[in-house]
Design an enzyme around this catalytic site. Structure first.
Site, PDB file in Angstrom:
ATOM      1  N   ALA A   1       0.852  -1.231   0.051  1.00 15.54           N
ATOM      2  CA  ALA A   1      -0.047  -0.048  -0.080  1.00 15.54           C
ATOM      3  C   ALA A   1       1.014   1.435  -0.129  1.00 15.54           C
ATOM      4  O   ALA A   1       2.105   1.037   0.140  1.00 15.54           O
ATOM      5  CB  ALA A   1      -0.996  -0.103   0.971  1.00 15.54           C
ATOM      6  N   LYS A   2       0.326   2.410  -0.284  1.00 15.00           N
ATOM      7  CA  LYS A   2       0.917   3.703  -0.014  1.00 15.00           C
ATOM      8  C   LYS A   2       0.041   4.740   0.058  1.00 15.00           C
ATOM      9  O   LYS A   2      -0.992   4.603  -0.323  1.00 15.00           O
ATOM     10  CB  LYS A   2       1.922   4.042  -1.346  1.00 15.00           C
ATOM     11  CG  LYS A   2       2.849   5.075  -1.103  1.00 15.00           C
ATOM     12  CD  LYS A   2       3.920   4.683  -0.180  1.00 15.00           C
ATOM     13  CE  LYS A   2       5.207   4.808  -0.856  1.00 15.00           C
ATOM     14  NZ  LYS A   2       6.300   4.057  -0.125  1.00 15.00           N
ATOM     15  N   GLY A   3       0.441   6.028   0.821  1.00 13.89           N
ATOM     16  CA  GLY A   3      -0.502   6.841   1.023  1.00 13.89           C
ATOM     17  C   GLY A   3       0.321   8.281   0.754  1.00 13.89           C
ATOM     18  O   GLY A   3       1.433   8.350   0.834  1.00 13.89           O
TER      19      GLY A   3
ATOM     20  N   ASP B   1       7.609   7.775   5.068  1.00  9.10           N
ATOM     21  CA  ASP B   1       7.958   8.021   3.629  1.00  9.10           C
ATOM     22  C   ASP B   1       8.467   9.348   3.584  1.00  9.10           C
ATOM     23  O   ASP B   1       8.996   9.965   4.410  1.00  9.10           O
ATOM     24  CB  ASP B   1       7.080   7.557   2.741  1.00  9.10           C
ATOM     25  CG  ASP B   1       7.580   6.920   1.474  1.00  9.10           C
ATOM     26  OD1 ASP B   1       7.716   6.058   1.123  1.00  9.10           O
ATOM     27  OD2 ASP B   1       7.402   7.977   0.474  1.00  9.10           O
TER      28      ASP B   1
END
Ligand code: GLU
Length: 418
Positions: A109-111, A150
């Site tokens: 996943a990534k946001g 991140d």
């Protein structure tokens, strides 16, 4: 919107090129390839931010879950004006393959929130983080989706995420990783991505016969990853001859003093002007005489425009997706070894996993124990990728991607959904 502004550069399409090639090499059918080249779930949220002057700035944030066959979704949250939906999708996909290559029981996943955090004060940053967390909280969970730091996010921001989530659902430290040590973060997590990069460099140099004593290293980026990679790579006997960041670059063929550079950066906000080396530009850094080049900043740092200037024999992708597809192909043609992001920078998520495990066990490991686990995970992953690349005569990126897609396909098959 930004995808259009960026023109032909579509990061998700570029990642999907590699994924598709790997699916073909390992013989996965086209329907499986289609699953892997699209995302499972994407949420896009509005974040109205009340500014210090009373006005409201409306921001946009995303959480993209790419594939959950191997376990809960896992991946960082970035705050950056170019955290467009295509960029976040690409990064979510890379997390799926990254977790698979180091064999963690996670999906990807990534946001991202499209904002320049330098334009926010501390309380605006906290408010943004809490609002974004609550807006995406419906798809998070200790066993569902676990964020982490991140680009432009850090342990303090993870603490606010934990607190905001806990205020609605009850305290659960394993909801986010990369937390401050005082709140259940793991010893060794802060340096883990840079340390993992250095672990991989050591293994790669050994297998490829590159002498590390006196090897010249250039690093693009002096954030968490670039700084820790620079600091730790000296332990292998390497000389860091150049570092650049958004402010500019510094070069010193005799080797930069990383501790002084760090102190300078903390005081001046960037490496530019550091007196322990010659002033240069980011372009000078990428083109400098070195053996190992480590892009540790943003995506698309090396493109067809500047790839011809690269003099290194080995490029180690500490950042996610720092090479355009054209630059990647060109480096392979130039005979440069490219250690791909999903392997090179997997140390961060590996120690995130160790943090999550410690949170679930309510137990703390020593830093030494964490670092030893990390080194053994990186060594095994490098060994598997290198052997596959040798056996199948493939560049390391394709080898890593082949192993990853095969592992994710196997998990999906066992679950019964492909
Ligand atoms: N943001 C880091 C990455 O790209 C770490 C992700 C994590 O720890 O979940 O790998």
């Amino acid at each position: 919107m930004l995808d259009e502004v960026a023109g032909h550069h579509d990061p998700f399409a570029e990642v999907n090129e590699t994924v598709s090639r790997a699916c073909e090499i390992v013989g996965l059918p086209d329907d499986v390839r289609q699953i892997f080249c699209s995302t499972y779930r994407e949420i896009s949220v509005q974040i109205p931010l009340r500014r210090g002057d009373g006005s409201i700035t409306v921001l946009r944030g995303y959480r993209v879950q790419h594939n959950g066959a191997r376990g809960p979704y896992k991946g960082g949250i970035r705050y950056h004006p170019e955290a467009s939906i295509s960029e976040v999708r690409a990064m979510a996909s890379l997390m799926t393959w990254k977790c698979a290559i180091v064999n963690l029981p996670y999906g990807g996943a990534k946001g991202g929130v499209m904002v320049d955090p330098k334009t926010l004060n501390e309380s605006e940053l906290e408010q943004l983080t809490r609002r974004f967390t609550l807006a995406i909280s419906y798809v998070l969970g200790v066993n569902r989706d676990i964020p982490a730091p991140d680009v432009n996010t850090n342990a303090q921001i993870m603490a606010w995420i934990m607190d905001a989530y806990g205020s609605r659902y009850g305290h659960q430290p394993g909801i986010v990783t990369g937390k401050p040590v005082e709140l259940g973060g793991s010893l060794g997590r802060e340096a883990a991505t840079g340390r993992g990069v250095v672990n991989v460099v050591a293994e790669a140099a050994h297998d490829l016969g590159i002498k590390l004593e006196g090897a010249r290293v250039a690093i693009q980026g002096f954030g968490n990853v670039g700084y820790n990679a620079a600091r730790l790579i000296r332990e292998l006997g390497c000389n860091v001859v150049g570092i650049s960041d958004a402010s500019g670059g510094v070069l010193n063929p005799k080797g930069l003093d990383i501790d002084s550079l760090q102190a300078w950066t903390a005081e001046h906000g960037g490496v530019a002007g550091f007196t322990g080396g010659e002033t240069g530009t980011n372009a000078d850094l990428l083109a400098c005489d070195c053996d190992i080049l480590i892009p540790a900043a943003l995506s698309n740092a090396i493109t067809e425009e500047n790839v011809g200037d690269v003099k290194a024999r080995m490029v180690v992708e500490a950042a996610n997706h720092p090479l355009s597809s054209e630059a990647d192909d060109a480096l392979v043609d130039m005979g440069v070894t490219v250690v791909p992001d999903i392997l090179a920078n997997a140390g961060g998520v590996t120690v995130s996993y160790l943090e999550w495990v410690q949170n679930i066990q309510q137990y703390r490991w020593t830093e030494d124990h964490v670092n030893r686990e990390l080194a053994s995970v990186m060594k095994r992953a490098w060994g598997e990728v290198y052997a596959y690349s040798q056996d199948h005569k493939l560049p390391l990126r394709d080898a890593a991607m082949c192993l990853s897609v095969a592992r994710v396909a196997r998990a999906a098959k066992l679950r019964g959904y492909i």
